[in-house]
Design a protein around this motif. Structure first.
Motif, PDB file in Angstrom:
ATOM      1  N   ALA A  94       0.841  -1.196   0.000  1.00 45.04           N
ATOM      2  CA  ALA A  94       0.000   0.000   0.000  1.00 45.04           C
ATOM      3  C   ALA A  94       0.872   1.239   0.000  1.00 45.04           C
ATOM      4  CB  ALA A  94      -0.928   0.004   1.212  1.00 45.04           C
ATOM      5  N   ASP A  95       0.315   2.332  -0.486  1.00 43.04           N
ATOM      6  CA  ASP A  95       0.998   3.624  -0.506  1.00 43.04           C
ATOM      7  C   ASP A  95       0.478   4.495   0.632  1.00 43.04           C
ATOM      8  OD1 ASP A  95       2.521   3.068  -2.771  1.00 43.04           O
ATOM      9  OD2 ASP A  95       0.961   3.815  -4.132  1.00 43.04           O
ATOM     10  N   TYR A  96       1.393   5.154   1.333  1.00 41.54           N
ATOM     11  CA  TYR A  96       1.027   6.057   2.418  1.00 41.54           C
ATOM     12  C   TYR A  96       1.701   7.411   2.195  1.00 41.54           C
ATOM     13  CZ  TYR A  96      -1.267   2.623   5.483  1.00 41.54           C
ATOM     14  OH  TYR A  96      -2.136   1.702   6.033  1.00 41.54           O
ATOM     15  N   ILE A  97       1.005   8.470   2.578  1.00 45.99           N
ATOM     16  CA  ILE A  97       1.557   9.817   2.545  1.00 45.99           C
ATOM     17  C   ILE A  97       1.827  10.233   3.980  1.00 45.99           C
ATOM     18  CG2 ILE A  97       1.266  12.149   1.650  1.00 45.99           C
ATOM     19  CD1 ILE A  97       1.119   9.825  -0.441  1.00 45.99           C
ATOM     20  N   ASN A  98       3.045  10.671   4.253  1.00 45.57           N
ATOM     21  CA  ASN A  98       3.449  10.999   5.623  1.00 45.57           C
ATOM     22  C   ASN A  98       3.499  12.516   5.822  1.00 45.57           C
ATOM     23  OD1 ASN A  98       4.387  10.919   8.218  1.00 45.57           O
ATOM     24  ND2 ASN A  98       6.474  10.307   7.689  1.00 45.57           N
ATOM     25  N   THR A  99       2.537  13.038   6.567  1.00 44.25           N
ATOM     26  CA  THR A  99       2.490  14.485   6.801  1.00 44.25           C
ATOM     27  C   THR A  99       2.417  14.850   8.282  1.00 44.25           C
ATOM     28  OG1 THR A  99       0.091  14.384   6.418  1.00 44.25           O
ATOM     29  CG2 THR A  99       1.474  15.094   4.569  1.00 44.25           C
ATOM     30  N   GLY A 100       2.747  13.913   9.152  1.00 36.85           N
ATOM     31  CA  GLY A 100       2.715  14.242  10.574  1.00 36.85           C
ATOM     32  C   GLY A 100       2.694  13.006  11.446  1.00 36.85           C
ATOM     33  N   GLN A 101       2.463  13.231  12.717  1.00 36.03           N
ATOM     34  CA  GLN A 101       2.588  12.134  13.679  1.00 36.03           C
ATOM     35  C   GLN A 101       1.537  11.055  13.502  1.00 36.03           C
ATOM     36  OE1 GLN A 101       3.764  12.691  17.677  1.00 36.03           O
ATOM     37  NE2 GLN A 101       4.535  14.761  17.361  1.00 36.03           N
ATOM     38  N   TRP A 102       0.316  11.443  13.104  1.00 40.34           N
ATOM     39  CA  TRP A 102      -0.723  10.422  12.975  1.00 40.34           C
ATOM     40  C   TRP A 102      -0.514   9.572  11.729  1.00 40.34           C
ATOM     41  CZ3 TRP A 102      -2.434   9.228  17.295  1.00 40.34           C
ATOM     42  CH2 TRP A 102      -2.695  10.192  18.279  1.00 40.34           C
TER      43      TRP A 102
END
Length: 359
Positions: A94-102
């Motif tokens: 799967a692809d994830y976008i990382n923009t913070g702690q959550w």
């Protein structure tokens, strides 16, 4: 009794009208002679309450019959595991976008179950912007794409809904019901209740029905979306009181004019607070202006030595829970649906006075 203005990120403010209604019905729910907390979840009265809550949520968000609406437990943190357990399937990626702690926590949890590609990240600038989709490196074989539209801790909010050819999964815990949303653009939406839905203890999952049934045989029944869809979210004893209060919040939102009206109010609240911060030489906000959260407004003082005094004086003035998350410091005002515009006005007045005395 004087009610304080509550800027907590969660558990957050609830509409006063909802709390009053709950107080009135606490000992005798609809003539049963019992509290809703004491009744069996198999009772026709509770089933009707649950069905009405789902109907109201569907009305508010325009959720079609193509989607199942689930009321679960475990918060958004449980969804960090349930999403990959249910959706990875044979792809295993799967692809994830990382923009913070959550989103970072979601990535860490998902990696227990398969290969996770971080297609984009804003960690290089301390999560103060959302990467443009043109910079994303998506996988051809991903089962889904996951992102967090609003990062509660950093106050970062996407100013666009991604366009992807895989099911789009969104952690909307801190932005759901704050404005209109086209649910049909998502494969799955999940949200912990304790910000814009109701009290802590219940989690809403909106999942497209064609995505059900993908969990492997090793996935426990309680972690399988299909189990809950087939049992009306009552496979086990659900958190009935939290469900009831969420239903009251949905009714209250309808009375306010629905998400269209709330969107106008929320935009106005955010514009007021950010406008004041930007015009001040004493307060500042680090997030890219076009991607600032409507719901969570972090700000810092020009002299951090004044933080303690600011918080103590704000608390004494009835402005509660303004301390920033322990991981980032500073201040944070969470201005969810139930936080009235008068609360934002009072906060701005206090901030202006504090600046005058300490700037």
């Amino acid at each position: 009794m004087s009610r304080a203005y509550n800027f907590c990120a969660g558990p957050a403010a609830l509409p006063e009208a909802v709390l009053q209604r709950a107080r009135e019905e606490m000992l005798d729910y609809r003539g049963t002679g019992m509290s809703v907390m004491e009744m069996s979840h198999r009772d026709d009265v509770i089933v009707a309450m649950a069905e009405q809550a789902e109907k109201d949520l569907r009305d508010l968000m325009g959720i079609s019959d193509d989607y199942a609406v689930l009321f679960l437990q475990g918060g958004a943190s449980a969804q960090f595991a349930m999403v990959p357990m249910n959706l990875l399937g044979d792809a295993g990626r799967a692809d994830y976008i990382n923009t913070g702690q959550w989103s970072s926590k979601a990535i860490k949890e998902a990696r227990r179950f398969g290969e996770i590609n971080v297609a984009a990240s804003s960690e290089d600038r301390n999560f103060t912007y959302a990467p443009a989709q043109s910079d994303w490196r998506l996988s051809d074989d991903a089962a889904y794409v996951h992102y967090c539209p609003n990062e509660t801790i950093g106050g970062l909010e996407f100013d666009f809904v991604p366009e992807v050819d895989k099911p789009l999964v969104a952690d909307m815990s801190s932005t759901i019901l704050s404005r209109p949303l086209d649910v049909s653009r998502f494969g799955l939406i999940y949200a912990g209740a304790q910000k814009n839905i109701g009290p802590a203890g219940i989690t809403v999952v909106i999942v497209r029905k064609d995505l059900l049934g993908r969990a492997g045989a090793s996935v426990p029944a309680m972690m399988n979306y299909q189990t809950h869809a087939e049992n009306g979210s009552m496979y086990n004893t659900p958190p009935t009181f939290a469900w009831y209060l969420a239903g009251l919040v949905f009714q209250w939102l309808k009375e306010q004019g629905g998400v269209d009206a709330m969107g106008e109010i929320n935009r106005r609240k955010a514009d007021k607070l950010y406008g004041f911060i930007d015009a001040s030489g004493f307060y500042s906000n680090p997030v890219a202006p076009t991607q600032r959260s409507w719901m969570n407004v972090p700000f810092i003082l020009s002299d951090s030595a004044l933080d303690k005094a600011f918080l103590a004086e704000a608390d004494a003035a009835g402005l509660r829970n303004l301390k920033g998350h322990r991981s980032v410091g500073g201040m944070r005002a969470s201005i969810y649906n139930a936080v009235p515009e008068t609360a934002v006005d009072a906060l701005i007045d206090f901030m202006a006075d504090f600046e005058k005395r300490n700037g």
